[in-house]
Design a protein around this motif. Structure first.
Motif, short mmCIF file in Angstrom:
data_model
loop_
_atom_site.label_atom_id
_atom_site.label_comp_id
_atom_site.label_asym_id
_atom_site.label_seq_id
_atom_site.Cartn_x
_atom_site.Cartn_y
_atom_site.Cartn_z
N UNK A 63 0.84 -1.18 0.08
CA UNK A 63 0.04 -0.19 0.08
C UNK A 63 0.90 1.42 0.03
N UNK A 64 0.37 2.42 -0.59
CA UNK A 64 1.33 3.59 -0.68
C UNK A 64 1.10 4.30 0.77
N UNK A 65 1.78 3.93 1.75
CA UNK A 65 1.56 4.41 3.09
C UNK A 65 1.56 5.97 3.36
N UNK A 66 2.35 6.47 2.81
CA UNK A 66 2.46 7.94 3.00
C UNK A 66 1.30 8.51 2.38
N UNK A 67 0.71 8.11 1.38
CA UNK A 67 -0.49 8.80 0.50
C UNK A 67 -1.61 8.15 1.54
#
Lengths: 400, 400
Positions: B256-260
């Motif tokens: 998953x795109x953690x920062x987003x």
């Protein structure tokens, strides 16, 4: 659901982690800072400049002159599907490895693209043997062949890449390489090794967050895509459409993830500052200190030196120890993330990442000490002091 | 490409922009800050908590109790393809509108999924008429019907949504709504209006960067996906796989795109603090001050009040003025991004976004003054002072 059900969230306060799993790795502070930068529009001249920089940086990273080099607007699996979804047409025969989790995923994606999938075998924990690939080509006559350069599920580096691509090209097939866990960490040379399509991720050796994934297609692969009878089955990942944005036209296809592109650019800038060969050497040096420490404390590795992948180290679970217990204690007591094995290696190995900004002496020293301590407390017979000593000694050597 | 070609990038120093185009909008400072937060792993308990928060926040945003509510790991078009790629099976008949750019995109994606696509017509710049939708259902008997709630290309709000869904459901069809440019900016009620699948983006009314896109499927739509004869054609966007991660299991599907996700959570937190109805009112109030100003200076709007979309305002290009010139000068001289028309409205309109953190008095005052000044310099007959005055007066009113 009604209007009064407005949820109340607490402040974003994640625990402090040292990320030594299969990714994301620790993100470099400069990359984190870049993400806090206010956005420009995705067609702004400045965004176009950034895309130029990213493409230049990616060509350096891939060691390629390929024009079609870009960042997919998604995580590593989106790049994998961009490769197979564009290259594979319905009813084409595709050959993928069965010696790890991500070779299997290649097969799933090739099937979604309408391909007929065959596998070439090697045991989990070993790379493909070119002789087996040659035999599989004779048996199945695939037109697309995928292999995994650094298999995240097993910690194995695929060696003899040039031999694999030679076999494929003698059979007029196209070669796709998965370098999600290796690119920017260990040697990979797209042009010299003659690989047609190569993709990677941003959250491993590049020390950036996940969400923008490097990919490169050589001209031969692009011509295959241009010659498709029907368009790729995914609109979002269709190279023809995506290239309208990343190519010379810079026309709208879909909104680009601007902040993640900022991050990727900063990560590539850091890579260029360090130099690619120096980066490879750092990974080998630091991960070597990690494996020296692990072995000195009396714990085995699951790969021989010959196909050791410094970026993802498969450490054998010592007798009498339950892997999940060790993983949990490292996380909760020491703030260190590592993970267990997958598939055939579930319960057999720990997977310890050493990639990007996580591949630095501080992380490795911290990991070896904490890992030894937890194993000892869990009743394994380990020599904690010998482990820490060997790591310190290896880190101190400059000639590695 | 050789090792000495290490590229040298300058520091990341984007120009300061006021984003009043179709997105990304200005990102809220708290959301920017969240992106600079160090990452945790995507299976870390803390990440799972964040996903819980995001799902709760998205249900509030969508006004739904749907279990299958999540963020797609890509930008808005990835969410669109998640909707059509999962709901449409090969040879199914799909009905989409032809009154804007994004209705056409729905059709392209439905075709990639194997669907047969028919269109229901309305002029560019007008919403669908339920009578036309009913006639199209009689003629084509579609099983999936998509409509665009806020059409970014024309600045039109689709009204009478409940009538559209009633027609579709009387015909046993499934309804998909595109709310990329409307959700969180104008009223939308997923459950009350009985829409089966709704998707949006993060970079418009939510004031977050692009890269994690809201979507919700009701149980009826999920059952249709479960009953598919063959899996969705995209592995990355396959709801069955994605739900392994977002559902109760929280198993790995893709990274998953953690920062987003951090950013999306902070954006949803801001929304919950303001309250959804208050957010809708702010957009109407602030965008109303923008359109009041534009009209008072003597420039027309391309939509009547009846289907005005406050989040995306189509402003007619005054006689004797070249749209590209105005857009360029606003950007280079005033740092304000707006864009031109698309398709049938190319050269006819400016599109002025007023979404999320861009929907605030400072932006609107700045825009109306600068827009009036540039138009006057370009030779249009505008009353600059009347425009600025009307905007100030509208912003001062609290009873709107």
């Amino acid at each position: 659901m009604d209007m009064d059900d407005s949820p109340a969230f607490a402040e974003l306060l994640p625990p402090d982690r040292t990320l030594m799993g299969p990714g994301p790795s620790d993100v470099h502070p400069r990359v984190l800072r870049s993400m806090a930068t206010p956005l420009v529009g995705y067609l702004d001249d400045y965004c176009v400049e950034i895309m130029d920089d990213i493409q230049e940086g990616l060509r350096y990273l891939f060691q390629t002159d390929n024009e079609h080099t870009l960042a997919v607007s998604g995580t590593g699996s989106a790049a994998m599907e961009t490769a197979f979804g564009n290259l594979v047409e319905p009813d084409e025969t595709v050959l993928v490895p069965d010696n790890g989790y991500f070779g299997a995923r290649m097969g799933e994606m090739a099937e979604r693209a309408g391909g007929e999938v065959h596998t070439v075998s090697a045991p989990w924990g070993e790379p493909l043997d070119p002789a087996d690939v040659e035999a599989a080509f004779e048996e199945h006559s695939p037109t697309v062949f995928g292999f995994v350069h650094g298999e995240t599920s097993t910690g194995v580096r695929q060696t003899r890449v040039s031999e694999l691509t030679e076999i494929a090209h003698e059979n007029d097939a196209y070669v796709v390489a998965d370098t999600v866990a290796s690119l920017g960490g260990v040697e990979f040379r797209t042009d010299e090794w003659d690989v047609d399509v190569v993709y990677s991720g941003s959250q491993k050796c590049l020390s950036a967050p996940p969400g923008a994934s490097p990919i490169t297609f050589n001209d031969r692969a692009v011509e295959k895509v241009h010659a498709r009878e029907e368009p790729a089955r995914s609109w979002y990942l269709d190279l023809e459409g995506v290239w309208e944005y990343w190519g010379e036209e810079r026309n709208y296809h879909h909104t680009a993830p601007v902040s993640t592109l900022y991050a990727l650019r900063e990560a590539l800038r850091l890579l260029a500052e360090e130099g690619l060969e120096a980066t490879w050497e750092r990974h080998e040096h630091v991960a070597g200190a990690l494996t020296d420490g692990v072995e000195a404390m009396g714990v085995g590795l699951n790969t021989p030196e010959e196909y050791w992948l410094p970026t993802l180290n498969p450490v054998r679970v010592p007798d009498g120890v339950e892997d999940g217990q060790v993983i949990d204690r490292l996380l909760t007591e020491h703030g260190i993330e590592i993970v267990g094995g997958l598939g055939a290696l579930d319960g057999e190995i720990f997977r310890v990442g050493c990639m990007g900004h996580s591949a630095r002496p501080a992380n490795v020293s911290q990991f070896v000490s904490a890992f030894g301590a937890v194993l000892a407390e869990e009743g394994a017979e380990v020599d904690l002091e010998a482990g820490a000593g060997a790591t310190a000694s290896a880190l101190a050597r400059r000639d590695r």
